[in-house]
Design a protein around this motif. Structure first.
Motif, PDB file in Angstrom:
ATOM      1  N   PRO A 299     -17.639 -24.407 -25.278  1.00  0.00           N
ATOM      2  CA  PRO A 299     -18.490 -25.353 -26.007  1.00  0.00           C
ATOM      3  C   PRO A 299     -19.889 -24.787 -26.253  1.00  0.00           C
ATOM      4  O   PRO A 299     -20.471 -24.143 -25.378  1.00  0.00           O
ATOM      5  CB  PRO A 299     -18.545 -26.563 -25.067  1.00  0.00           C
ATOM      6  N   HIS A 300     -20.412 -25.050 -27.456  1.00  0.00           N
ATOM      7  CA  HIS A 300     -21.774 -24.655 -27.853  1.00  0.00           C
ATOM      8  C   HIS A 300     -21.980 -23.143 -27.931  1.00  0.00           C
ATOM      9  O   HIS A 300     -23.122 -22.676 -27.928  1.00  0.00           O
ATOM     10  CB  HIS A 300     -22.821 -25.266 -26.908  1.00  0.00           C
ATOM     11  N   LEU A 301     -20.891 -22.367 -27.997  1.00  0.00           N
ATOM     12  CA  LEU A 301     -20.998 -20.911 -28.102  1.00  0.00           C
ATOM     13  C   LEU A 301     -20.322 -20.425 -29.378  1.00  0.00           C
ATOM     14  O   LEU A 301     -19.529 -21.139 -29.979  1.00  0.00           O
ATOM     15  CB  LEU A 301     -20.360 -20.231 -26.883  1.00  0.00           C
ATOM     16  N   GLU A 302     -20.642 -19.201 -29.766  1.00  0.00           N
ATOM     17  CA  GLU A 302     -19.993 -18.556 -30.902  1.00  0.00           C
ATOM     18  C   GLU A 302     -19.432 -17.206 -30.447  1.00  0.00           C
ATOM     19  O   GLU A 302     -20.030 -16.543 -29.588  1.00  0.00           O
ATOM     20  CB  GLU A 302     -20.997 -18.275 -32.025  1.00  0.00           C
ATOM     21  N   VAL A 303     -18.301 -16.826 -31.017  1.00  0.00           N
ATOM     22  CA  VAL A 303     -17.790 -15.472 -30.810  1.00  0.00           C
ATOM     23  C   VAL A 303     -17.328 -14.916 -32.156  1.00  0.00           C
ATOM     24  O   VAL A 303     -16.925 -15.663 -33.051  1.00  0.00           O
ATOM     25  CB  VAL A 303     -16.615 -15.396 -29.801  1.00  0.00           C
ATOM     26  N   LYS A 304     -17.416 -13.619 -32.280  1.00  0.00           N
ATOM     27  CA  LYS A 304     -16.866 -12.938 -33.452  1.00  0.00           C
ATOM     28  C   LYS A 304     -16.396 -11.556 -33.018  1.00  0.00           C
ATOM     29  O   LYS A 304     -16.814 -11.042 -31.969  1.00  0.00           O
ATOM     30  CB  LYS A 304     -17.902 -12.828 -34.569  1.00  0.00           C
ATOM     31  N   ILE A 305     -15.516 -10.974 -33.835  1.00  0.00           N
ATOM     32  CA  ILE A 305     -15.020  -9.633 -33.563  1.00  0.00           C
ATOM     33  C   ILE A 305     -15.387  -8.765 -34.756  1.00  0.00           C
ATOM     34  O   ILE A 305     -15.088  -9.116 -35.903  1.00  0.00           O
ATOM     35  CB  ILE A 305     -13.502  -9.647 -33.307  1.00  0.00           C
ATOM     36  N   ILE A 306     -16.076  -7.671 -34.453  1.00  0.00           N
ATOM     37  CA  ILE A 306     -16.636  -6.844 -35.534  1.00  0.00           C
ATOM     38  C   ILE A 306     -16.063  -5.430 -35.507  1.00  0.00           C
ATOM     39  O   ILE A 306     -15.602  -4.946 -34.472  1.00  0.00           O
ATOM     40  CB  ILE A 306     -18.171  -6.773 -35.450  1.00  0.00           C
ATOM     41  N   ASP A 307     -16.129  -4.787 -36.645  1.00  0.00           N
ATOM     42  CA  ASP A 307     -15.854  -3.359 -36.734  1.00  0.00           C
ATOM     43  C   ASP A 307     -17.038  -2.651 -36.067  1.00  0.00           C
ATOM     44  O   ASP A 307     -18.187  -2.810 -36.511  1.00  0.00           O
ATOM     45  CB  ASP A 307     -15.746  -2.949 -38.205  1.00  0.00           C
ATOM     46  N   PRO A 308     -16.800  -1.872 -34.995  1.00  0.00           N
ATOM     47  CA  PRO A 308     -17.923  -1.250 -34.279  1.00  0.00           C
ATOM     48  C   PRO A 308     -18.737  -0.292 -35.147  1.00  0.00           C
ATOM     49  O   PRO A 308     -19.901  -0.033 -34.850  1.00  0.00           O
ATOM     50  CB  PRO A 308     -17.239  -0.489 -33.136  1.00  0.00           C
TER      51      PRO A 308
ATOM     52  N   SER B  87     -12.460 -13.178 -38.012  1.00  0.00           N
ATOM     53  CA  SER B  87     -12.435 -13.330 -36.556  1.00  0.00           C
ATOM     54  C   SER B  87     -13.764 -13.905 -36.067  1.00  0.00           C
ATOM     55  O   SER B  87     -14.568 -13.224 -35.411  1.00  0.00           O
ATOM     56  CB  SER B  87     -12.155 -11.981 -35.894  1.00  0.00           C
ATOM     57  N   TYR B  88     -14.006 -15.171 -36.387  1.00  0.00           N
ATOM     58  CA  TYR B  88     -15.218 -15.880 -35.965  1.00  0.00           C
ATOM     59  C   TYR B  88     -14.812 -17.276 -35.526  1.00  0.00           C
ATOM     60  O   TYR B  88     -13.954 -17.914 -36.137  1.00  0.00           O
ATOM     61  CB  TYR B  88     -16.236 -15.997 -37.102  1.00  0.00           C
ATOM     62  N   ASP B  89     -15.419 -17.752 -34.444  1.00  0.00           N
ATOM     63  CA  ASP B  89     -15.153 -19.126 -34.019  1.00  0.00           C
ATOM     64  C   ASP B  89     -16.380 -19.664 -33.303  1.00  0.00           C
ATOM     65  O   ASP B  89     -17.148 -18.912 -32.688  1.00  0.00           O
ATOM     66  CB  ASP B  89     -13.942 -19.166 -33.069  1.00  0.00           C
ATOM     67  N   SER B  90     -16.581 -20.970 -33.414  1.00  0.00           N
ATOM     68  CA  SER B  90     -17.683 -21.621 -32.703  1.00  0.00           C
ATOM     69  C   SER B  90     -17.125 -22.798 -31.917  1.00  0.00           C
ATOM     70  O   SER B  90     -16.177 -23.452 -32.351  1.00  0.00           O
ATOM     71  CB  SER B  90     -18.763 -22.096 -33.679  1.00  0.00           C
ATOM     72  N   GLY B  91     -17.719 -23.044 -30.758  1.00  0.00           N
ATOM     73  CA  GLY B  91     -17.223 -24.089 -29.867  1.00  0.00           C
ATOM     74  C   GLY B  91     -17.930 -25.405 -30.090  1.00  0.00           C
ATOM     75  O   GLY B  91     -19.130 -25.541 -29.804  1.00  0.00           O
TER      76      GLY B  91
ATOM     77  N   MET C 107      -8.617 -11.604 -32.281  1.00  0.00           N
ATOM     78  CA  MET C 107      -8.598 -13.067 -32.363  1.00  0.00           C
ATOM     79  C   MET C 107      -7.455 -13.494 -33.288  1.00  0.00           C
ATOM     80  O   MET C 107      -7.289 -12.934 -34.372  1.00  0.00           O
ATOM     81  CB  MET C 107      -9.928 -13.590 -32.917  1.00  0.00           C
ATOM     82  N   ASP C 108      -6.670 -14.500 -32.834  1.00  0.00           N
ATOM     83  CA  ASP C 108      -5.607 -14.996 -33.715  1.00  0.00           C
ATOM     84  C   ASP C 108      -6.136 -16.122 -34.605  1.00  0.00           C
ATOM     85  O   ASP C 108      -7.304 -16.513 -34.520  1.00  0.00           O
ATOM     86  CB  ASP C 108      -4.362 -15.399 -32.915  1.00  0.00           C
ATOM     87  N   ARG C 109      -5.262 -16.663 -35.437  1.00  0.00           N
ATOM     88  CA  ARG C 109      -5.695 -17.649 -36.425  1.00  0.00           C
ATOM     89  C   ARG C 109      -6.120 -18.976 -35.794  1.00  0.00           C
ATOM     90  O   ARG C 109      -6.780 -19.798 -36.439  1.00  0.00           O
ATOM     91  CB  ARG C 109      -4.569 -17.893 -37.444  1.00  0.00           C
ATOM     92  N   ASP C 110      -5.743 -19.192 -34.526  1.00  0.00           N
ATOM     93  CA  ASP C 110      -6.144 -20.419 -33.833  1.00  0.00           C
ATOM     94  C   ASP C 110      -7.391 -20.216 -32.975  1.00  0.00           C
ATOM     95  O   ASP C 110      -7.791 -21.120 -32.233  1.00  0.00           O
ATOM     96  CB  ASP C 110      -4.990 -20.919 -32.956  1.00  0.00           C
ATOM     97  N   GLY C 111      -7.980 -19.019 -33.042  1.00  0.00           N
ATOM     98  CA  GLY C 111      -9.209 -18.763 -32.297  1.00  0.00           C
ATOM     99  C   GLY C 111      -9.014 -18.215 -30.900  1.00  0.00           C
ATOM    100  O   GLY C 111      -9.991 -18.012 -30.171  1.00  0.00           O
ATOM    101  N   TYR C 112      -7.758 -17.967 -30.505  1.00  0.00           N
ATOM    102  CA  TYR C 112      -7.504 -17.405 -29.167  1.00  0.00           C
ATOM    103  C   TYR C 112      -7.801 -15.912 -29.186  1.00  0.00           C
ATOM    104  O   TYR C 112      -7.412 -15.193 -30.108  1.00  0.00           O
ATOM    105  CB  TYR C 112      -6.060 -17.661 -28.734  1.00  0.00           C
ATOM    106  N   VAL C 113      -8.483 -15.470 -28.132  1.00  0.00           N
ATOM    107  CA  VAL C 113      -8.946 -14.087 -28.050  1.00  0.00           C
ATOM    108  C   VAL C 113      -8.119 -13.329 -27.011  1.00  0.00           C
ATOM    109  O   VAL C 113      -7.872 -13.836 -25.905  1.00  0.00           O
ATOM    110  CB  VAL C 113     -10.441 -14.043 -27.667  1.00  0.00           C
TER     111      VAL C 113
END
Length: 541
Positions: free
Chosen positions: A362-371, A10-14, A421-427
């Motif tokens: 654009p120009h950002l990153e997101v990820k979803i982590i185990d808290p 669950s990681y994506d960059s713009g 996050m799905d496989r296409d990066g939608y949150v």
């Protein structure tokens, strides 16, 4: 999923072919005004006042010179305490031109909250309305004046002092001689502070100018757009996604009224032929429910932004179908990230727009982590949403310890929001970590139940919270607003509606029918307050 298919994390960059802006806010405004001098920059519907970009820059430069004459310079804090009006916006850009740090003060604050913000940020000048709704700002300012060491000047709007400050003869030579960096702090916004005193998220030119610009890019803004800015300016939604998205594209900023009113918002869209309308979901619900809704000509609308809290699917469908906002965007973010981290795109399907908050900007990153472990989870698994990039605040003003609690060593901002996050990066946002209800060992996400309750024909709006329970640890309670004329709704009737459609542990045990929910000024539902009230109502303290 095929057993041989690799599990995506669950990681994506713009990515973007459009580079980040390296300008300060003042330089960017001047650039826009040089391109579109005669186009509308600012329209205040209540008074009928309007400024072209040439006139707007002139007003900004006059006030900026006035601030210099008053001894305000780079790094000084200037507080603004007022509802949505043209002077708020002019002050926003004037402080940016001289490098002063604008401190946004919530119009709902009372004297003790005002005093805290004045002292915590060290405000030297306070620009204030005289009153708003039931608030007497003059009396409250007088009450705290002697208890704020840094405060030297209070300037009330609609006073001779304001006129003298704002009508100073602009001095381009002095203004052009100010050396500013895009990385300088330029804005302090106090987060709502649902527990303890609020914290001052400190934002730079680079943070908020770029965030406004790229939000506008994804909305397709040009000089032909006219944006009805309904949310308050003191919040990022108004001053960044509204004002800065507009001025970075040559679009017009339209102020429907000092505070939200569904009728004036709809009238502003009609009168000014707005192409974009902003609001939190509760605002759109109120507009759609306006008794004269059908009489307004909203045919100019193309896009808009719904943000601030989760958008019910039924509301989104009506916004597209009945308001004509075919390209409406859902944005997600927080003050600490300038604010937007994810956004839906104009060509996203209805399903994407009602079930997700889009993809990373654009120009950002997101990820979803185990808290617990801090490790990035596989796609499809829930965890805490984190974001990194140009948008992450400089920190909380003079609170390094609080900053360290939310920004880690790798500069990831930990949002406290649960997401998938799905496989296409939608949150998809499934709730706040602290809002998640654990009933009998089962994790229950209120958002899922709220979405289901919107399908009930008599329910206009719904919020679900957890309340203490001896047997299960927590039990579910639904607060609902009913449509006008709807019959009384009992807990039994609602449970019957849910039976067979929701798992038994997701069916609310308690139901409360209300006329309105406890809200912040920005239109966010205060679930903390709802839980406090519920415990007292149900005798669970």
């Amino acid at each position: 999923m095929d057993a041989t298919e690799p599990v995506l994390s669950s990681y994506d960059s713009g990515t973007s072919e459009v580079p980040l802006l390296g300008d300060t806010i003042g330089v960017n405004l001047d650039r826009t005004a040089a391109r579109f001098p005669e186009r509308d920059a600012l329209v205040e519907c209540v008074t009928g006042r309007r400024w072209s970009y040439r006139e707007f820059v002139a007003a900004v430069d006059s006030l900026a010179t006035g601030l210099l004459d008053a001894g305000i310079g780079k790094g000084d804090r200037v507080g603004i305490w007022a509802p949505n009006r043209a002077e708020w916006t002019i002050t926003q850009y004037a402080t940016a031109k001289v490098g002063a740090i604008l401190v946004n003060i919530n119009p709902a604050y009372r004297a003790h909250e005002l005093q805290y913000v004045l002292n915590q940020s060290g405000i030297r000048m306070l620009v204030s309305a005289k009153s708003f709704k039931s608030s007497d700002y003059v009396a409250m300012a007088d009450e705290v004046r002697g208890h704020c060491a840094a405060l030297e000047q209070i300037v009330f709007l609609d006073s001779p002092e304001w006129e003298a400050l704002a009508d100073t003869r602009a001095d381009p030579e002095r203004l052009n001689g100010i050396r500013l960096s895009a990385d300088d702090p330029i804005n302090i916004q106090y987060t709502s502070g649902t527990t303890g005193f609020p914290k001052g998220a400190t934002l730079s030119h680079h943070n908020i100018l770029n965030n406004g610009f790229f939000v506008g890019e994804l909305c397709g803004y040009t000089e032909a757009d006219r944006v009805a800015i309904v949310p308050p300016f003191y919040h990022c939604f108004g001053m960044v996604m509204g004002n800065l998205a507009s001025t970075s594209h040559g679009s017009a900023m339209v102020i429907p009224s000092e505070a939200f009113d569904p009728g004036t918002a709809l009238a502003a869209v009609q009168a000014e032929r707005c192409t974009s309308l902003y609001g939190v979901p509760t605002m759109f619900i109120a507009e759609l429910d306006h008794p004269d809704f059908e009489s307004f000509d909203l045919s100019s609308l193309r896009t808009g932004i719904m943000a601030g809290s989760p958008c019910p699917a039924e509301v989104m469908k009506q916004v597209i179908d009945r308001m004509g906002m075919r390209e409406v965007a859902i944005c997600y973010g927080m003050t600490e990230t300038s604010p937007v981290s994810t956004q839906t795109r104009a060509d996203d399907s209805l399903e994407r727009r009602v079930s997700t908050v889009g993809r990373v900007g654009p120009h950002l990153e997101v990820k979803i982590i185990d808290p617990v472990t801090g490790l990035t989870v596989p796609c499809g698994e829930p965890g805490e949403l984190c974001t990194r990039g140009y948008s992450v605040m400089l920190g909380y003003w003079e609170q390094d310890d609080k900053t360290a609690e939310v920004i880690d060593a790798a500069r990831w901002m930990h949002t406290g929001d649960l997401a998938v996050m799905d496989r296409d990066g939608y949150v998809s946002i499934t709730g706040r970590i602290k809002d998640m209800v654990i009933r009998g060992g089962e994790n229950v996400y209120p958002r899922e139940i709220e979405e289901f309750l919107y399908t009930h024909p008599d329910i206009l709006d719904a919020q679900v919270i957890g309340v203490p329970d001896e047997k299960y640890g927590e039990e579910l309670m639904a607060w609902v607003r009913l449509r006008e004329g709807a019959p009384e709704l009992t807990a039994e009737a609602l449970r019957e509606f849910c039976t067979g459609k929701l798992a038994h542990y997701k069916i609310p045990r308690y139901v409360r029918v209300v006329d309105e929910f406890p809200m912040t000024v920005t239109g966010k539902v205060r679930k903390v307050e709802m839980r406090e009230q519920a415990r007292k109502l149900l005798g669970l303290d």
